[in-house]
Design a protein around this motif. Structure first.
Motif, PDB file in Angstrom:
ATOM      1  N   LYS A   1      -7.128  29.947 -24.502  1.00 21.17           N
ATOM      2  CA  LYS A   1      -7.450  31.504 -23.866  1.00 21.17           C
ATOM      3  C   LYS A   1      -8.516  31.806 -23.708  1.00 21.17           C
ATOM      4  O   LYS A   1      -8.779  32.964 -22.627  1.00 21.17           O
ATOM      5  CB  LYS A   1      -6.562  32.259 -25.148  1.00 21.17           C
ATOM      6  CG  LYS A   1      -5.032  32.091 -25.446  1.00 21.17           C
ATOM      7  CD  LYS A   1      -4.790  32.940 -26.991  1.00 21.17           C
ATOM      8  CE  LYS A   1      -2.939  32.275 -26.989  1.00 21.17           C
ATOM      9  NZ  LYS A   1      -3.000  32.618 -28.038  1.00 21.17           N
TER      10      LYS A   1
ATOM     11  N   TYR B   1      -8.870  30.692 -20.082  1.00 27.49           N
ATOM     12  CA  TYR B   1      -8.202  30.856 -18.821  1.00 27.49           C
ATOM     13  C   TYR B   1      -8.221  31.723 -17.477  1.00 27.49           C
ATOM     14  O   TYR B   1      -8.380  31.248 -16.556  1.00 27.49           O
ATOM     15  CB  TYR B   1      -6.834  31.761 -19.280  1.00 27.49           C
ATOM     16  CG  TYR B   1      -5.146  30.772 -20.352  1.00 27.49           C
ATOM     17  CD1 TYR B   1      -6.280  30.082 -20.646  1.00 27.49           C
ATOM     18  CD2 TYR B   1      -4.612  31.752 -20.778  1.00 27.49           C
ATOM     19  CE1 TYR B   1      -5.103  29.128 -21.194  1.00 27.49           C
ATOM     20  CE2 TYR B   1      -3.554  30.764 -21.797  1.00 27.49           C
ATOM     21  CZ  TYR B   1      -4.209  29.804 -22.018  1.00 27.49           C
ATOM     22  OH  TYR B   1      -3.801  29.012 -23.019  1.00 27.49           O
TER      23      TYR B   1
ATOM     24  N   LYS C   1      -6.024  23.576 -24.395  1.00 25.33           N
ATOM     25  CA  LYS C   1      -5.730  23.251 -26.058  1.00 25.33           C
ATOM     26  C   LYS C   1      -6.396  22.037 -26.708  1.00 25.33           C
ATOM     27  O   LYS C   1      -6.813  22.583 -27.526  1.00 25.33           O
ATOM     28  CB  LYS C   1      -4.445  23.147 -26.191  1.00 25.33           C
ATOM     29  CG  LYS C   1      -3.755  24.963 -25.294  1.00 25.33           C
ATOM     30  CD  LYS C   1      -2.140  25.452 -25.727  1.00 25.33           C
ATOM     31  CE  LYS C   1      -2.160  26.728 -25.414  1.00 25.33           C
ATOM     32  NZ  LYS C   1      -0.457  26.453 -25.736  1.00 25.33           N
TER      33      LYS C   1
END
Length: 228
Positions: A114, A117, A105
């Motif tokens: 995201k 991930y 982040k």
């Protein structure tokens, strides 16, 4: 002898349907002990074998059932320390991944992070609960840390490598032991029903062949009471 078998089947059916009280112990170890005692007493008794179950068959069944209980117990014992350590590693890896998410982040922004991930081996900012899957995810994480320049961070390679190295073999060992345990439990369950059938039939045979002294004979064969 056919009526004895039929009577034993009828008694077993009645118990299964809730229509009668079982005359055999419910516990595995108690049942194994009864089977071994009964088999030994039967071998030394003038009481003949059943048409569908010779004396030697009960002796073999009792031995196999006792062995299956022992194997299952050993597998549970073997799993205990492994399971304890895996729970500890699960907590450590779950806590550590939150810091890696923080790195992503900080470098790429909250929303863009995201998208990385999956490359780092986790979904939704978390590792999988399935341990074989988590072992694989840890390897992906190690590679991604280097690729994205996080390997020198506090929660970089130095933190994750020992965890991943320890986790993989423990996860496999746990899976293997659980499979073995499941297999042994299945064997035990398959063995238990016919063993109970023979013991019930033997009990009926004792009562039929010793109408005046059956109570003493039942005790001699390991049936310590007429019902348990």
């Amino acid at each position: 002898m056919e009526p004895v078998s039929s009577a034993a089947d009828a008694a077993q059916t009645a118990v299964a349907a809730g229509g009668g009280k079982d005359v055999l112990p419910a516990g595995q170890f108690e049942l194994a002990t009864l089977a071994e005692t009964a088999a030994a007493a039967w071998d030394g008794s003038a009481l003949p074998g059943l048409l569908w179950c010779p004396k030697a068959t009960l002796r073999q069944m009792a031995g196999a059932y006792r062995a299956s209980i022992g194997t299952t117990d050993e597998a549970d014992d073997a799993l205990s320390p492994t399971a304890k350590r895996l729970r500890e590693l699960d907590r450590e890896t779950s806590a550590g991944v939150t810091f890696v998410v923080g790195y992503l982040k900080e470098k790429y922004g909250r929303d863009a992070a995201k998208g990385y991930y999956d490359e780092f081996g986790f979904k939704g900012g978390r590792f999988a609960t399935a341990r074989p899957k988590r072992a694989t995810q840890l390897q992906k994480l190690l590679a991604a840390l280097v690729k994205h320049g996080f390997d020198k961070q506090k929660y970089g390679t130095a933190f994750w490598q020992p965890l991943a190295t320890e986790y993989a073999p423990l996860a496999k060992a746990s899976s293997d032991v659980r499979q073995d345990t499941s297999s042994e439990v299945g064997k035990k369950n398959v063995q238990e029903k016919p063993l109970r059938k023979v013991l019930r039939a033997l009990r009926f045979s004792i009562r039929a062949n010793f109408p005046d002294t059956y109570a003493a004979e039942l005790r001699h064969f390991g049936f310590l009471a007429e019902s348990f």
